[in-house]
Design a protein around this motif. Structure first.
Motif, mmCIF file in Angstrom:
data_model
loop_
_atom_site.group_PDB
_atom_site.id
_atom_site.type_symbol
_atom_site.label_atom_id
_atom_site.label_comp_id
_atom_site.label_asym_id
_atom_site.label_seq_id
_atom_site.Cartn_x
_atom_site.Cartn_y
_atom_site.Cartn_z
ATOM 1 N N LYS A 34 12.431 10.295 -5.724
ATOM 2 C CA LYS A 34 11.008 10.396 -5.404
ATOM 3 C C LYS A 34 10.598 9.339 -4.384
ATOM 4 O O LYS A 34 9.854 9.620 -3.438
ATOM 5 C CB LYS A 34 10.179 10.242 -6.681
ATOM 6 C CG LYS A 34 8.678 10.322 -6.434
ATOM 7 C CD LYS A 34 7.894 10.117 -7.720
ATOM 8 C CE LYS A 34 6.397 10.130 -7.440
ATOM 9 N NZ LYS A 34 5.607 9.883 -8.683
ATOM 10 N N GLU A 35 11.096 8.115 -4.560
ATOM 11 C CA GLU A 35 10.737 7.031 -3.655
ATOM 12 C C GLU A 35 11.216 7.317 -2.230
ATOM 13 O O GLU A 35 10.523 7.023 -1.253
ATOM 14 C CB GLU A 35 11.348 5.725 -4.167
ATOM 15 C CG GLU A 35 10.835 4.497 -3.432
ATOM 16 C CD GLU A 35 11.393 3.212 -4.002
ATOM 17 O OE1 GLU A 35 10.869 2.135 -3.660
ATOM 18 O OE2 GLU A 35 12.363 3.276 -4.780
ATOM 19 N N LEU B 265 8.005 -2.461 2.011
ATOM 20 C CA LEU B 265 8.921 -2.601 0.871
ATOM 21 C C LEU B 265 8.914 -4.025 0.337
ATOM 22 O O LEU B 265 8.920 -4.252 -0.878
ATOM 23 C CB LEU B 265 10.339 -2.198 1.288
ATOM 24 C CG LEU B 265 10.578 -0.710 1.543
ATOM 25 C CD1 LEU B 265 11.976 -0.489 2.122
ATOM 26 C CD2 LEU B 265 10.412 0.097 0.265
ATOM 27 N N LYS B 266 8.888 -4.997 1.248
ATOM 28 C CA LYS B 266 8.892 -6.399 0.821
ATOM 29 C C LYS B 266 7.591 -6.770 0.117
ATOM 30 O O LYS B 266 7.594 -7.546 -0.841
ATOM 31 C CB LYS B 266 9.137 -7.306 2.030
ATOM 32 C CG LYS B 266 10.563 -7.197 2.578
ATOM 33 C CD LYS B 266 10.796 -8.105 3.759
ATOM 34 C CE LYS B 266 12.245 -8.010 4.238
ATOM 35 N NZ LYS B 266 12.509 -8.867 5.417
ATOM 36 N N LYS C 38 19.740 1.789 1.684
ATOM 37 C CA LYS C 38 19.904 3.191 1.301
ATOM 38 C C LYS C 38 18.574 3.938 1.354
ATOM 39 O O LYS C 38 18.511 5.091 1.786
ATOM 40 C CB LYS C 38 20.492 3.274 -0.111
ATOM 41 C CG LYS C 38 21.941 2.796 -0.198
ATOM 42 C CD LYS C 38 22.438 2.832 -1.632
ATOM 43 C CE LYS C 38 23.874 2.309 -1.718
ATOM 44 N NZ LYS C 38 24.344 2.271 -3.136
ATOM 45 N N LEU C 39 17.508 3.277 0.927
ATOM 46 C CA LEU C 39 16.185 3.901 0.939
ATOM 47 C C LEU C 39 15.729 4.180 2.373
ATOM 48 O O LEU C 39 15.229 5.276 2.675
ATOM 49 C CB LEU C 39 15.175 3.009 0.237
ATOM 50 C CG LEU C 39 13.710 3.474 0.262
ATOM 51 C CD1 LEU C 39 13.552 4.822 -0.437
ATOM 52 C CD2 LEU C 39 12.797 2.438 -0.379
ATOM 53 N N ILE C 40 15.916 3.206 3.262
ATOM 54 C CA ILE C 40 15.477 3.359 4.653
ATOM 55 C C ILE C 40 16.288 4.443 5.356
ATOM 56 O O ILE C 40 15.737 5.285 6.084
ATOM 57 C CB ILE C 40 15.594 2.019 5.411
ATOM 58 C CG1 ILE C 40 14.627 0.996 4.814
ATOM 59 C CG2 ILE C 40 15.285 2.208 6.894
ATOM 60 C CD1 ILE C 40 14.897 -0.427 5.261
ATOM 61 N N ILE C 41 17.616 4.441 5.146
ATOM 62 C CA ILE C 41 18.461 5.469 5.759
ATOM 63 C C ILE C 41 18.094 6.852 5.230
ATOM 64 O O ILE C 41 17.949 7.816 5.991
ATOM 65 C CB ILE C 41 19.951 5.174 5.497
ATOM 66 C CG1 ILE C 41 20.391 3.942 6.286
ATOM 67 C CG2 ILE C 41 20.815 6.384 5.876
ATOM 68 C CD1 ILE C 41 21.811 3.499 6.010
#
Length: 423
Positions: free
Chosen positions: A5-6, A204-205, A217-220
């Motif tokens: 989901k994120e 994110l930070k 992994k989230l950014i990719i």
């Protein structure tokens, strides 16, 4: 690669920050003029408006710093100057263009108000979003972006599946692939990648996500989703424009073609849908640009929140002032800036994606210098000095296609690596 989901929320947010004024207006007319060469145009457009921006997001996932990191191997001073140029271009051209498009296509036809009122209200709202930047990913990813995607996809699907005997005209382009590639510059997506990619990282930070591998992994993953979304929309709109080859006058403008397509596909309610789409698509891009610029200035001012606030206000004021010009004027003004900064941005993205063993500081500096030198003739040609630089461009590989920098930069990259390994 796992998508949770994120990842989808971040992917939709990234898509919405990419998908703005140029992304909406450029593909239909490009397809309309491409005619039966629509496929080659899509391929060229996809390289500069999807593949390169996606690599830019991958570079951010690898660096997870600020945009200063993109050119730090050249020198800190060069990196700072490059970043300032990119952010200055971003808040004076693509950001105001979103307000101009919104006025021409979503406000003026219904309310008849002037551009000053539209751009003022528009950038006041942009400023409110930017000042609440901790909620940007959630607001864009959960709410605004899905609406944008659904409305555009509706226009595309109805265009494709309702045309029983489409009349696709012969192409107007001698080199459709190159035309698509260069037209992709006008989306500002490569520049957008280095600007809004930083917004994702800072967001994110702020949320407390500091695990490097998890964020990578989230950014990719979000970049892949955004890239797929962009390609589907671009390809669909270019092909849809080609299908309407016999339905509009050959001198039709970008905005009129988009309005005409929405009317033919969605009927009288199409104008309302298009207005919503234009407003949302443009607004989310402006928010991403202003936020990215404010984040950058805050970063070089030791995290000063006052610097963030002042930058956001100044960027919004510039948006109001520049937003008074019509869309076509802003696009024309942008060409010289793009011919200079886009090749450099593309090369920096490629260098930051390659493994470190191929991108030593010496390789980095040399390739960047060569790229700048061979971009100068294209830049001079774009500011009215075509007669003076034409003989030079004819002697350079791909020079006549405004890509004189490409082969020299790639050859330099290979040669410098061979030279470095031989030492």
């Amino acid at each position: 690669m796992r998508f949770n989901k994120e990842t989808f929320v971040a992917g939709f947010a990234l898509f919405s920050m990419f998908f703005g004024a140029g992304n909406l207006m450029l593909p239909p007319l490009l397809g309309y003029k491409a005619g039966d060469a629509w496929f080659l145009v899509i391929m060229g457009f996809a390289i500069s408006a999807v593949v390169i921006p996606l690599l830019g997001i991958f570079a951010h996932a690898r660096l997870q710093g600020t945009m200063l990191d993109f050119a730090k191997k050249v020198s800190p001073t060069f990196s700072l100057v490059y970043c300032i140029l990119v952010y200055l271009i971003s808040i004076t051209l693509p950001s105001p263009r979103t307000a101009s498009v919104t006025h021409e296509m979503a406000i003026e036809p219904f309310f008849g108000t002037n551009a000053w009122l539209t751009s003022t209200i528009y950038f006041v709202l942009v400023l409110l979003f930017v000042l609440n930047r901790s909620k940007i990913l959630s607001l864009l990813g959960k709410f605004l972006s899905p609406i944008i995607f659904i409305v555009v996809l509706s226009i595309i699907c109805i265009s494709i599946f309702s045309m029983q005997t489409p009349a696709i005209n012969p192409s107007e382009f001698k080199t459709p692939f190159i035309k698509g590639l260069l037209e992709g510059y006008q989306t500002f997506d490569a520049i957008g990648a280095v600007v809004v990619g930083g917004v994702i990282i800072v967001s994110l930070k702020i949320k407390g996500e500091n695990n490097f591998d998890r964020n990578r992994k989230l950014i990719i993953g979000s970049g892949v989703l955004a890239g797929i979304g962009l390609f589907v929309i671009y390809a669909g709109m270019i092909y849809s424009g080609a299908l309407f080859g016999a339905d509009f006058d050959t001198t039709i403008s970008r905005t009129d073609l988009l309005s005409g397509m929405s009317l033919k596909t969605l009927g009288s309610i199409g104008k309302v849908f298009l207005s919503i789409l234009v407003g949302l698509a443009c607004f989310t891009t402006a928010v991403g640009i202003v936020t990215g610029t404010a984040d950058f200035i805050k970063g070089i001012c030791n995290g000063s929140q006052r610097a963030y606030l002042i930058t956001a206000i100044v960027a919004s004021i510039l948006g109001v002032l520049m937003g008074q010009f019509d869309v076509h004027y802003i696009i024309d003004v942008a060409i010289p800036a793009l011919m200079f900064i886009y090749p450099l941005t593309i090369i920096l993205i490629l260098l930051n994606v390659l493994p470190n063993r191929f991108t030593s500081s010496l390789v980095f500096r040399t390739v960047v210098v060569v790229t700048i030198l061979f971009s100068i003739p294209d830049f001079l040609g774009s500011i009215g000095m075509q007669d003076h630089v034409a003989p030079i461009l004819k002697t350079l590989p791909l020079g006549v296609y405004s890509l004189a920098w490409l082969l020299p930069a790639l050859v330099t990259l290979v040669v410098m690596n061979i030279f470095s390994k031989a030492e």
